[in-house]
Scaffold this active site. Structure first.
Site, short mmCIF file in Angstrom:
data_model
loop_
_atom_site.label_atom_id
_atom_site.label_comp_id
_atom_site.label_asym_id
_atom_site.label_seq_id
_atom_site.Cartn_x
_atom_site.Cartn_y
_atom_site.Cartn_z
NE ARG A 8 -1.98 -2.38 2.87
CZ ARG A 8 -2.39 -3.38 2.75
NH1 ARG A 8 -3.54 -3.47 2.28
NH2 ARG A 8 -1.90 -4.52 3.06
CB THR A 9 3.31 2.61 2.36
OG1 THR A 9 2.29 2.05 3.58
CG2 THR A 9 3.99 4.01 2.79
CE LYS B 153 26.10 -5.85 -6.93
NZ LYS B 153 26.67 -4.75 -7.95
NE ARG C 204 7.16 0.97 4.92
CZ ARG C 204 6.00 0.40 4.94
NH1 ARG C 204 5.69 -0.82 4.71
NH2 ARG C 204 5.05 0.93 5.56
CG HIS D 58 3.59 4.30 8.74
ND1 HIS D 58 3.94 5.42 7.68
CD2 HIS D 58 3.23 3.18 8.28
CE1 HIS D 58 3.45 4.51 6.36
NE2 HIS D 58 3.05 3.24 7.03
C1 NCD Z 1 1.69 -1.10 8.47
C2 NCD Z 1 3.17 -0.57 8.38
O1 NCD Z 1 3.80 -1.09 7.43
O2 NCD Z 1 3.65 -0.07 9.39
N1 NCD Z 1 1.12 -1.06 7.17
C3 NCD Z 1 0.85 0.09 6.23
O3 NCD Z 1 1.90 0.96 6.26
N2 NCD Z 1 -0.38 0.10 5.74
C4 NCD Z 1 1.05 -1.62 9.49
C5 NCD Z 1 1.41 -3.21 9.35
O4 NCD Z 1 2.62 -3.61 8.72
O5 NCD Z 1 0.91 -3.93 9.94
#
Ligand code: NCD
Length: 306
Positions: free
Chosen positions: A55-56, A83, A105, A133
């Site tokens: 999603r993100t 590497k 991320r 987040h």
């Molecule tokens: C979350 C995350 O990656 O922190 N998901 C997201 O970004 N939609 C929550 C999760 O992984 O449970």
């Protein structure tokens, strides 16, 4: 405007509200046939994903593209990271390519803070370890505001694996800034008490989901993050589900107007029953759609788009 979005604590009420209001304008755009704005034409946004994401990652990509930015997607798999290249050297490479914004991320808490020292562009935290987040918290706040009309005074219960949840941390910070009343709910092993208090003194804690449900305007379920668990935090999945899962009988005890949220990905049948996830009270799909508008607003405002 702030330069980076590393933590929900970077946002005061005024800035957070500006982002939500801008997101609402962006959302109006997604109803049009041509979904693109020229606002970030000629600017470069790099998506730097060291950890899995569906999603993100897609959401940030769609957001940058709808603003006409050039988008570079970098995933650690298949890059020189495998590497052994360090985050710093990767950052210097991005810097040399002239990234105006880097969306990161990473499994290490604090990685976006380090990155901000090495690149000149804006850094946006798309999830760092178990830490934060912030754009998820913004899209959650946006969803609550659009469904329930306000955030001030809203009673929000965040349920489940709080210990490993960056979503919970960012939500506590942002919702408290915006005047909502947060209660963290889960087994004692998964609720770090010191963290609840340190994040916001007004945050409450409960170990009893059934007593919290009738007084919640929002019930936000969290995924049980087994990939981050080295110990056993509860006796069994079944026992967890029985005490902390949101099933139909529990949902029926929520106030009539109350909504069910989940950031995804879900463990259907564990923290949330499939009938609940797919019910009209669930905003799970809406959250994903709102994520694009919110991330458009964040990129637009951080990069000073016109
Ligand atoms: C979350 C995350 O990656 O922190 N998901 C997201 O970004 N939609 C929550 C999760 O992984 O449970």
């Amino acid at each position: 405007m702030i330069k980076h979005l590393r933590s929900a604590a970077d946002l005061d009420a005024e800035t957070a509200t500006l982002i939500l209001d801008t997101a609402a304008e962006m959302a109006a755009l997604s109803g049009r046939e041509v979904k693109k704005l020229p606002a970030l034409r000629g600017r470069t946004v790099v998506n730097l994903f060291y950890e899995d994401s569906t999603r993100t990652r897609i959401s940030f990509e769609a957001a940058a593209k709808r603003l006409s930015a050039d988008v570079i997607n970098f995933s650690a798999k298949g890059s020189s990271v495998s590497k052994g290249e360090s985050l710093k050297d990767t950052a210097l490479t991005l810097q040399a390519m002239g990234a105006d914004a880097v969306v990161i991320r990473h499994s290490a808490s604090g990685a976006p803070h380090r990155l901000a020292n090495w690149v000149e562009g804006s850094v946006v935290n798309a999830g760092d370890g178990t830490h934060e987040h912030p754009t998820q918290a913004l899209l959650d706040a946006y969803t609550m505001r659009s469904r329930l009309g306000r955030l001030d005074g809203l009673r929000v219960s965040i349920v489940g694996d709080v210990l490993h949840s960056r979503v919970a941390r960012s939500n506590v910070l942002l919702l408290s800034t915006l005047g909502a009343q947060v209660t963290l709910v889960g087994p004692p092993t998964l609720i770090p008490l010191d963290v609840a208090a340190a994040l916001s003194p007004s945050t409450k804690v409960s170990y009893d989901l059934d007593s919290v449900i009738p007084d919640s305007d929002v019930v936000m379920m969290l995924r049980v993050q087994t990939e981050r668990m080295q110990d056993s935090y509860f006796p069994s999945a079944r026992e967890y589900s029985r005490r902390y899962g949101l099933d139909l009988p529990r949902m029926r005890n929520m106030p009539e107007h109350a909504i069910v949220m989940h950031p995804g990905p879900m463990n259907r049948g564990m923290e949330i029953a499939p009938e609940v996830a797919d019910s009209p009270r669930s905003t799970i799909v809406e959250q994903v759609a709102n994520g694009v508008s919110v991330r458009m607003a964040v990129l637009y405002l951080l990069l000073g788009g016109k």
